[in-house]
Design an enzyme around this catalytic site. Structure first.
Site, PDB file in Angstrom:
ATOM      1  N   LYS A 267      -7.265  11.329   2.146  1.00  0.00           N
ATOM      2  CA  LYS A 267      -6.199  10.443   2.203  1.00  0.00           C
ATOM      3  C   LYS A 267      -5.516  10.523   0.862  1.00  0.00           C
ATOM      4  CE  LYS A 267      -6.774   7.131   5.660  1.00  0.00           C
ATOM      5  NZ  LYS A 267      -7.142   5.744   6.217  1.00  0.00           N
TER       6      LYS A 267
ATOM      7  N   THR B 185      -4.126 -11.876   0.789  1.00  0.00           N
ATOM      8  CA  THR B 185      -3.919 -13.343   1.315  1.00  0.00           C
ATOM      9  C   THR B 185      -5.238 -14.006   1.331  1.00  0.00           C
ATOM     10  OG1 THR B 185      -1.838 -12.501   2.796  1.00  0.00           O
ATOM     11  CG2 THR B 185      -2.879 -14.601   3.293  1.00  0.00           C
TER      12      THR B 185
ATOM     13  N   ARG C  35       7.656  -7.342   4.737  1.00  0.00           N
ATOM     14  CA  ARG C  35       7.254  -6.975   5.920  1.00  0.00           C
ATOM     15  C   ARG C  35       7.088  -5.506   6.296  1.00  0.00           C
ATOM     16  NH1 ARG C  35      13.123  -8.992   7.238  1.00  0.00           N
ATOM     17  NH2 ARG C  35      13.264  -7.933   5.241  1.00  0.00           N
TER      18      ARG C  35
ATOM     19  N   LYS D   8       1.434 -18.484   0.204  1.00  0.00           N
ATOM     20  CA  LYS D   8       1.415 -17.691   1.324  1.00  0.00           C
ATOM     21  C   LYS D   8       0.829 -17.984   2.735  1.00  0.00           C
ATOM     22  CE  LYS D   8       1.322 -13.640   3.348  1.00  0.00           C
ATOM     23  NZ  LYS D   8       2.538 -12.899   3.547  1.00  0.00           N
TER      24      LYS D   8
ATOM     25  N   LYS E 131      14.025 -15.417  17.320  1.00  0.00           N
ATOM     26  CA  LYS E 131      14.418 -14.385  18.498  1.00  0.00           C
ATOM     27  C   LYS E 131      12.976 -14.696  19.687  1.00  0.00           C
ATOM     28  CE  LYS E 131      16.196 -10.419  20.167  1.00  0.00           C
ATOM     29  NZ  LYS E 131      17.247 -10.859  21.118  1.00  0.00           N
TER      30      LYS E 131
ATOM     31  N   GLY F 284      10.582 -14.021  22.849  1.00  0.00           N
ATOM     32  CA  GLY F 284      10.054 -12.761  23.632  1.00  0.00           C
ATOM     33  C   GLY F 284       8.540 -13.145  23.832  1.00  0.00           C
TER      34      GLY F 284
ATOM     35  N   CYS G 193      -0.623 -10.106  10.322  1.00  0.00           N
ATOM     36  CA  CYS G 193      -0.539 -11.266   9.214  1.00  0.00           C
ATOM     37  C   CYS G 193      -0.690 -12.531   9.910  1.00  0.00           C
ATOM     38  CB  CYS G 193       0.544 -11.008   8.371  1.00  0.00           C
ATOM     39  SG  CYS G 193       0.046  -9.768   7.135  1.00  0.00           S
TER      40      CYS G 193
HETATM   41  P1  NAD Z   1      -4.814  -2.762   4.891  1.00  0.00           P
HETATM   42  O1  NAD Z   1      -5.937  -2.875   5.980  1.00  0.00           O
HETATM   43  O2  NAD Z   1      -3.654  -1.903   5.568  1.00  0.00           O
HETATM   44  O3  NAD Z   1      -5.311  -2.049   3.655  1.00  0.00           O
HETATM   45  C1  NAD Z   1      -6.467  -2.503   2.839  1.00  0.00           C
HETATM   46  C2  NAD Z   1      -6.926  -1.355   2.310  1.00  0.00           C
HETATM   47  O4  NAD Z   1      -7.912  -1.431   1.289  1.00  0.00           O
HETATM   48  C3  NAD Z   1      -7.662  -0.184   3.412  1.00  0.00           C
HETATM   49  O5  NAD Z   1      -7.139   0.779   3.193  1.00  0.00           O
HETATM   50  C4  NAD Z   1      -9.084  -0.400   2.642  1.00  0.00           C
HETATM   51  O6  NAD Z   1      -9.779   1.084   2.899  1.00  0.00           O
HETATM   52  C5  NAD Z   1      -8.914  -0.636   1.042  1.00  0.00           C
HETATM   53  N1  NAD Z   1      -9.965  -1.107   0.492  1.00  0.00           N
HETATM   54  C6  NAD Z   1     -10.996  -2.217   0.960  1.00  0.00           C
HETATM   55  N2  NAD Z   1     -11.988  -2.291   0.088  1.00  0.00           N
HETATM   56  C7  NAD Z   1     -11.795  -1.176  -0.971  1.00  0.00           C
HETATM   57  C8  NAD Z   1     -12.181  -1.079  -2.225  1.00  0.00           C
HETATM   58  N3  NAD Z   1     -13.555  -1.762  -2.668  1.00  0.00           N
HETATM   59  N4  NAD Z   1     -11.796  -0.099  -2.937  1.00  0.00           N
HETATM   60  C9  NAD Z   1     -10.889   0.644  -2.646  1.00  0.00           C
HETATM   61  N5  NAD Z   1      -9.916   0.248  -1.739  1.00  0.00           N
HETATM   62  C10 NAD Z   1     -10.406  -0.615  -0.614  1.00  0.00           C
HETATM   63  O7  NAD Z   1      -4.361  -4.321   4.978  1.00  0.00           O
HETATM   64  P2  NAD Z   1      -2.994  -4.526   4.351  1.00  0.00           P
HETATM   65  O8  NAD Z   1      -2.123  -4.893   5.599  1.00  0.00           O
HETATM   66  O9  NAD Z   1      -2.311  -3.771   3.351  1.00  0.00           O
HETATM   67  O10 NAD Z   1      -3.314  -6.116   3.857  1.00  0.00           O
HETATM   68  C11 NAD Z   1      -3.925  -6.150   2.587  1.00  0.00           C
HETATM   69  C12 NAD Z   1      -3.806  -7.774   2.046  1.00  0.00           C
HETATM   70  O11 NAD Z   1      -2.380  -8.184   2.063  1.00  0.00           O
HETATM   71  C13 NAD Z   1      -4.200  -8.597   3.405  1.00  0.00           C
HETATM   72  O12 NAD Z   1      -4.822  -9.770   2.738  1.00  0.00           O
HETATM   73  C14 NAD Z   1      -2.892  -9.053   4.063  1.00  0.00           C
HETATM   74  O13 NAD Z   1      -3.062 -10.354   4.609  1.00  0.00           O
HETATM   75  C15 NAD Z   1      -1.909  -9.071   3.073  1.00  0.00           C
HETATM   76  N6  NAD Z   1      -0.741  -8.909   3.467  1.00  0.00           N
HETATM   77  C16 NAD Z   1      -0.261  -8.011   4.236  1.00  0.00           C
HETATM   78  C17 NAD Z   1       0.838  -7.677   4.491  1.00  0.00           C
HETATM   79  C18 NAD Z   1       1.454  -6.602   5.941  1.00  0.00           C
HETATM   80  O14 NAD Z   1       2.463  -6.725   6.118  1.00  0.00           O
HETATM   81  N7  NAD Z   1       0.380  -5.695   6.082  1.00  0.00           N
HETATM   82  C19 NAD Z   1       2.165  -8.660   3.971  1.00  0.00           C
HETATM   83  C20 NAD Z   1       1.622  -9.537   3.154  1.00  0.00           C
HETATM   84  C21 NAD Z   1       0.300  -9.756   2.815  1.00  0.00           C
END
Ligand code: NAD
Length: 427
Positions: A35, A121, A151, A201, A248, A250, A257
């Site tokens: 990656k 979060t 989002r 949050k 909406k 559905g 999340c």
């Molecule tokens: P994700 O699973 O897509 O990404 C997390 C990444 O962190 C993974 O790629 C994982 O391999 C990596 N990781 C874990 N431990 C690690 C370490 N020690 N060193 C390096 N990399 C490491 O998760 P996400 O969707 O990006 O969400 C992350 C956080 O943000 C969560 O708490 C989520 O609730 C919050 N959040 C997500 C969104 C969303 O839309 N996805 C929006 C707001 C908040």
């Protein structure tokens, strides 16, 4: 400013790219060498509209660097953003193991004072927990909460034109330093204490989930009374106190999340002996809503055994390849259990869905291949391109002309004129 980002998933990568675009020097950590190589070439590791050119530009101009070397990354920055996953545990609480692991890694690797900013979060109290872990290193650490509100699918505009940046810290001067990182963003910047930022949050996501479950309940009542929920929602949304967003009807909310954050907040309440009745109902309504597509399919076709059903959409919403907690995935599993032959299509999420569903569906390259010879078509994701399919061709290809529109995106009158039997949600 010099910034390190730990975790380059949906949140971490957008933050890394966005902060580099704002002019900062960013080092981002990903643990998978393949990656890293892709990111270094300016290629995305998941689908997010509009992100690739900004990634490419900032890798090229040297502001954005990717590494698998944690120590190198955190000692580059003065600010370290934690952007790792916080999935649900079996009892609904947030699994903080990734956050704690990062804190442990900082303890082992930090060679200087750092401001550690949590974007994941996390439940109230996690910032203090991280600070306690960090105190085992002799350098000085400040821990700040800066929850993320992006989002998926709209993450780029959300980063650059978001509604607010919330920064929670023990010391105001530390929060102000973090706010400075976002100086170029023209949005509300709000400083709070650590606990309040963490709670903002959860409260935001739980509120949005509540709004969705509310309109879904209205949809179910509309269906029985002969009213049209789309028009009801339109009429409600003109009231600025209500607005049109997340109104909406559905087959319910999904994604990485809302389900997890609602569960976590419910669990937080249980742990402090508070009976959060509203959130229990929100989840119950959502679970019931998700089952509607299959219930309606059975009403329409009777026994589903050996029936061929096309499912359009696998991602939990449009413009993403994320299938976490996607209603479409559950629907396919249930159809499969009922003996149906499922043919599925999604513009971006087939690869991810295939790894979960294996042979529970036949994955198709086009929507037309999916609908061919099917007795029912279920729209499970609101991809805009589904609205503009060649519906005459779809009709010709289908064995029986039945549509269940789980996202209410199609024009009912048009579909009926074409000769489809159309069933929406609350319409
Ligand atoms: P994700 O699973 O897509 O990404 C997390 C990444 O962190 C993974 O790629 C994982 O391999 C990596 N990781 C874990 N431990 C690690 C370490 N020690 N060193 C390096 N990399 C490491 O998760 P996400 O969707 O990006 O969400 C992350 C956080 O943000 C969560 O708490 C989520 O609730 C919050 N959040 C997500 C969104 C969303 O839309 N996805 C929006 C707001 C908040």
């Amino acid at each position: 400013m010099k910034i390190s980002i730990i975790g380059t998933g949906y949140v971490g990568l957008v933050s890394a790219v966005g902060l580099a675009e704002l002019g900062h020097q960013v080092w981002a950590v990903n643990r998978t060498p393949a990656k890293i190589e892709k990111l270094k070439r300016g290629e995305l590791i998941y689908y997010e509209p509009g992100l690739r050119p900004i990634l490419k530009r900032n890798v090229k101009n040297g502001r954005l660097h990717f590494t698998s070397n944690f120590s190198e990354a955190i000692n580059h920055g003065d600010f370290v953003f934690i952007c790792v996953g916080t999935p649900s545990r079996r009892n609904g609480s947030a699994d903080l193991s990734q956050v704690k692991e990062v804190a442990e890694q900082i303890v082992s690797a930090a060679k200087k004072n750092l401001i550690v900013i949590d974007k994941s979060t996390v439940p109230v109290g996690t910032g203090r927990l991280v600070k306690k872990i960090l105190s085992r290193n002799h350098h000085k650490f400040e821990v700040v909460s800066c929850p993320e509100f992006l989002r998926e699918g709209k993450a780029v505009p959300d980063f650059f034109h978001g509604d607010r940046v919330v920064v929670g810290a023990e010391k105001k001067e530390v929060a102000q330093k973090v706010i400075k990182i976002f100086d170029k963003l023209k949005c509300v910047k709000m400083i709070t204490d650590l606990e309040t930022a963490e709670m903002i949050k959860y409260a935001s996501n739980a509120f949005l989930a509540t709004k969705i479950s509310f309109i879904n309940e209205i949809a179910n009542v509309c269906e029985k009374l002969g009213a049209n929920v789309d028009e009801v929602a339109r009429g409600m949304g003109y009231d600025r106190r209500i607005n049109h967003y997340f109104l909406k009807a559905g087959i319910g909310y999904g994604g990485s999340c809302f389900p997890k954050d609602v569960k976590a907040l419910k669990r937080i309440a249980v742990d402090i002996n508070y009976n959060f009745r509203l959130l229990k109902a929100v989840t119950e309504v959502n679970n019931q809503q998700r089952r509607l597509a299959v219930k309606k399919a059975k009403e329409l076709l009777g026994d589903l055994n050996h029936k061929t059903i096309a499912v359009l959409g696998l991602a939990f919403k449009d413009s993403t390849d994320d299938i976490r907690e996607s209603a479409a995935i559950d629907i396919i599993k249930w159809l499969n259990q009922a003996g149906a032959v499922v043919k599925a299509y999604d513009p971006e999420a087939v690869g991810n869905a295939q790894s979960i569903l294996k042979n529970k569906a036949k994955f198709c390259d086009t929507p037309y291949e999916a609908v061919a010879q099917s007795q029912l078509l279920i729209v499970a994701t609101e991809w805009p391109q589904f609205k503009n399919l060649d519906w005459t061709r779809v009709k010709r290809l289908m064995k029986q002309k039945n549509i269940i529109d789980g996202k209410n995106i199609l024009d009912r009158t048009k579909m009926e004129k074409l000769g489809f039997k159309y069933i929406g949600i609350g319409r």
